[in-house]
Design a protein around this motif. Structure first.
Motif, PDB file in Angstrom:
ATOM      1  N   GLN A  45       0.921  -1.102  -0.135  1.00 28.26           N
ATOM      2  CA  GLN A  45      -0.072  -0.083   0.041  1.00 28.26           C
ATOM      3  C   GLN A  45       0.949   1.386   0.061  1.00 28.26           C
ATOM      4  O   GLN A  45       2.208   1.205   0.246  1.00 28.26           O
ATOM      5  N   SER A  46       0.204   2.493  -0.186  1.00 30.59           N
ATOM      6  CA  SER A  46       1.012   3.500  -0.300  1.00 30.59           C
ATOM      7  C   SER A  46       1.568   3.782   0.996  1.00 30.59           C
ATOM      8  O   SER A  46       2.948   4.326   0.923  1.00 30.59           O
ATOM      9  N   GLU A  47       1.267   3.532   2.174  1.00 28.51           N
ATOM     10  CA  GLU A  47       1.666   3.677   3.562  1.00 28.51           C
ATOM     11  C   GLU A  47       3.099   2.685   3.442  1.00 28.51           C
ATOM     12  O   GLU A  47       3.846   3.022   4.508  1.00 28.51           O
ATOM     13  N   ASP A  48       3.309   1.863   2.633  1.00 26.87           N
ATOM     14  CA  ASP A  48       4.401   0.947   2.635  1.00 26.87           C
ATOM     15  C   ASP A  48       5.599   1.406   2.042  1.00 26.87           C
ATOM     16  O   ASP A  48       6.695   0.892   1.770  1.00 26.87           O
ATOM     17  N   ALA A  49       5.428   2.673   1.473  1.00 31.56           N
ATOM     18  CA  ALA A  49       6.455   3.461   0.271  1.00 31.56           C
ATOM     19  C   ALA A  49       7.746   3.689   1.089  1.00 31.56           C
ATOM     20  O   ALA A  49       8.843   3.257   0.499  1.00 31.56           O
ATOM     21  N   ALA A  50       7.756   4.148   2.240  1.00 36.01           N
ATOM     22  CA  ALA A  50       8.844   4.440   3.079  1.00 36.01           C
ATOM     23  C   ALA A  50       9.813   3.114   3.295  1.00 36.01           C
ATOM     24  O   ALA A  50      11.139   3.239   3.130  1.00 36.01           O
ATOM     25  N   VAL A  51       9.181   2.114   3.778  1.00 35.61           N
ATOM     26  CA  VAL A  51       9.856   1.034   4.216  1.00 35.61           C
ATOM     27  C   VAL A  51      10.357   0.212   3.126  1.00 35.61           C
ATOM     28  O   VAL A  51      11.730  -0.176   2.902  1.00 35.61           O
ATOM     29  N   LEU A  52       9.390   0.299   1.853  1.00 37.60           N
ATOM     30  CA  LEU A  52       9.984  -0.366   0.768  1.00 37.60           C
ATOM     31  C   LEU A  52      11.186   0.477   0.125  1.00 37.60           C
ATOM     32  O   LEU A  52      12.393  -0.043  -0.485  1.00 37.60           O
ATOM     33  N   GLY A  53      11.125   1.704   0.027  1.00 37.57           N
ATOM     34  CA  GLY A  53      12.090   2.525  -0.426  1.00 37.57           C
ATOM     35  C   GLY A  53      13.539   2.452   0.541  1.00 37.57           C
ATOM     36  O   GLY A  53      14.597   2.232  -0.254  1.00 37.57           O
ATOM     37  N   HIS A  54      13.202   2.499   1.736  1.00 42.05           N
ATOM     38  CA  HIS A  54      14.514   2.266   2.671  1.00 42.05           C
ATOM     39  C   HIS A  54      15.151   1.009   2.262  1.00 42.05           C
ATOM     40  O   HIS A  54      16.353   0.691   2.171  1.00 42.05           O
ATOM     41  N   MET A  55      14.441  -0.333   1.901  1.00 44.36           N
ATOM     42  CA  MET A  55      14.908  -1.699   1.806  1.00 44.36           C
ATOM     43  C   MET A  55      15.812  -1.567   0.525  1.00 44.36           C
ATOM     44  O   MET A  55      16.971  -1.922   0.302  1.00 44.36           O
ATOM     45  N   MET A  56      15.401  -0.824  -0.349  1.00 41.12           N
ATOM     46  CA  MET A  56      15.939  -0.656  -1.765  1.00 41.12           C
ATOM     47  C   MET A  56      17.233  -0.074  -1.562  1.00 41.12           C
ATOM     48  O   MET A  56      18.356  -0.404  -2.131  1.00 41.12           O
ATOM     49  N   THR A  57      17.463   1.100  -0.800  1.00 36.44           N
ATOM     50  CA  THR A  57      18.668   1.687  -0.610  1.00 36.44           C
ATOM     51  C   THR A  57      19.605   0.957   0.323  1.00 36.44           C
ATOM     52  O   THR A  57      20.618   1.241   0.424  1.00 36.44           O
ATOM     53  N   ARG A  58      19.244  -0.112   1.072  1.00 35.34           N
ATOM     54  CA  ARG A  58      20.044  -0.957   1.691  1.00 35.34           C
ATOM     55  C   ARG A  58      20.917  -1.992   1.122  1.00 35.34           C
ATOM     56  O   ARG A  58      21.847  -2.410   1.286  1.00 35.34           O
ATOM     57  N   ILE A  59      20.420  -2.381  -0.280  1.00 32.20           N
ATOM     58  CA  ILE A  59      20.812  -3.242  -1.057  1.00 32.20           C
ATOM     59  C   ILE A  59      22.315  -3.152  -1.289  1.00 32.20           C
ATOM     60  O   ILE A  59      23.140  -4.121  -1.503  1.00 32.20           O
ATOM     61  N   SER A  60      22.765  -1.977  -1.875  1.00 36.14           N
ATOM     62  CA  SER A  60      24.112  -1.598  -2.327  1.00 36.14           C
ATOM     63  C   SER A  60      24.958  -1.792  -1.263  1.00 36.14           C
ATOM     64  O   SER A  60      26.056  -2.321  -1.219  1.00 36.14           O
ATOM     65  N   ASP A  61      24.560  -1.510   0.243  1.00 34.27           N
ATOM     66  CA  ASP A  61      25.591  -1.807   1.138  1.00 34.27           C
ATOM     67  C   ASP A  61      25.748  -3.064   1.631  1.00 34.27           C
ATOM     68  O   ASP A  61      26.816  -3.660   1.840  1.00 34.27           O
ATOM     69  N   ILE A  62      24.688  -3.760   1.496  1.00 34.14           N
ATOM     70  CA  ILE A  62      24.617  -5.211   1.725  1.00 34.14           C
ATOM     71  C   ILE A  62      25.554  -6.038   0.612  1.00 34.14           C
ATOM     72  O   ILE A  62      26.284  -6.895   0.967  1.00 34.14           O
ATOM     73  N   ALA A  63      25.049  -5.683  -0.317  1.00 40.07           N
ATOM     74  CA  ALA A  63      26.031  -6.310  -1.569  1.00 40.07           C
ATOM     75  C   ALA A  63      27.660  -6.078  -1.548  1.00 40.07           C
ATOM     76  O   ALA A  63      28.279  -6.825  -1.659  1.00 40.07           O
ATOM     77  N   LYS A  64      27.818  -4.642  -0.949  1.00 43.53           N
ATOM     78  CA  LYS A  64      29.124  -4.379  -0.807  1.00 43.53           C
ATOM     79  C   LYS A  64      29.811  -5.217   0.212  1.00 43.53           C
ATOM     80  O   LYS A  64      30.986  -5.838   0.048  1.00 43.53           O
ATOM     81  N   THR A  65      29.173  -5.464   1.320  1.00 42.38           N
ATOM     82  CA  THR A  65      29.588  -6.043   2.444  1.00 42.38           C
ATOM     83  C   THR A  65      29.783  -7.827   2.052  1.00 42.38           C
ATOM     84  O   THR A  65      30.787  -8.342   2.382  1.00 42.38           O
ATOM     85  N   GLU A  66      29.094  -8.004   1.139  1.00 38.03           N
ATOM     86  CA  GLU A  66      29.093  -9.559   0.531  1.00 38.03           C
ATOM     87  C   GLU A  66      30.043  -9.714  -0.491  1.00 38.03           C
ATOM     88  O   GLU A  66      30.222 -10.728  -0.775  1.00 38.03           O
TER      89      GLU A  66
END
Ligand code: AMP
Length: 114
Positions: free
Chosen positions: A54-75
Motif C-alpha cells: 500500500q502507499s503507506e508501505d512506500a517508506a519501508v520499501l524505499g528504505h530496503m532498496m537503498t540498503r541493497i548496495s551496502d549489503i552487496a558491498k559487504t558480501e
C-alpha cells in the motif's frame, strides 16, 4: 494474527544467519541457497507480498532498496553484479507470505529465469 516465518526469525524465535538489521528491515541467508550469495531482505512489518503493498508501505520499501548496495558491498558482490527478485503469488513462485527481496550473486546468473 500468528507470526509469519520471517517475523519469527526477526524475533529470534527461529534461528537464521542474519547479516544486516535495522529498525525497519532484516537481511539473512536463505536456508536453501540458489547461488553462492543468496540473501533475503524482509520488512519487519509483514507486508504479505509486493502485490499487496500500500502507499503507506512506500517508506519501508524505499528504505530496503537503498540498503541493497551496502549489503552487496559487504558480501563482496557489488562490483561483480547481483540480482534482486521478488516472487509474488503462485505463478511467481512465492512460498512465504511475508514480502521479501531475494539478493542473489557470486556466480553468473542466467536470463530469462525458469
Ligand atoms: P519465495 O519462494 O520467494 O517465497 O522465497 C522464500 C524463501 O525462503 C526460499 O528461498 C526459502 O529457501 C527461504 N526460506 C524458507 N525458510 C527459511 C528459513 N527458516 N530461513 C531462511 N530462509 C528460509
Amino acid at each position: 494474527m500468528e507470526k509469519t516465518l520471517f517475523e519469527k526469525i526477526a524475533d529470534r524465535e527461529i534461528p537464521a544467519d542474519i547479516v544486516y538489521e535495522d529498525d525497519l528491515c532484516l537481511c539473512f541467508r536463505d536456508i536453501s541457497p540458489e547461488a553462492p550469495t543468496h540473501l533475503l531482505l524482509v520488512p519487519k512489518k509483514p507486508i504479505p507480498r509486493i502485490g499487496a503493498a500500500q502507499s503507506e508501505d512506500a517508506a519501508v520499501l524505499g528504505h530496503m532498496m537503498t540498503r541493497i548496495s551496502d549489503i552487496a558491498k559487504t558480501e563482496g558482490i557489488l562490483e561483480s553484479g547481483f540480482r534482486v527478485v521478488i516472487n509474488n503469488g503462485p505463478h511467481g513462485g512465492e512460498t512465504v507470505p511475508h514480502m521479501h527481496i531475494h539478493l542473489l550473486g557470486g556466480r553468473q546468473l542466467l536470463w530469462p529465469p525458469g
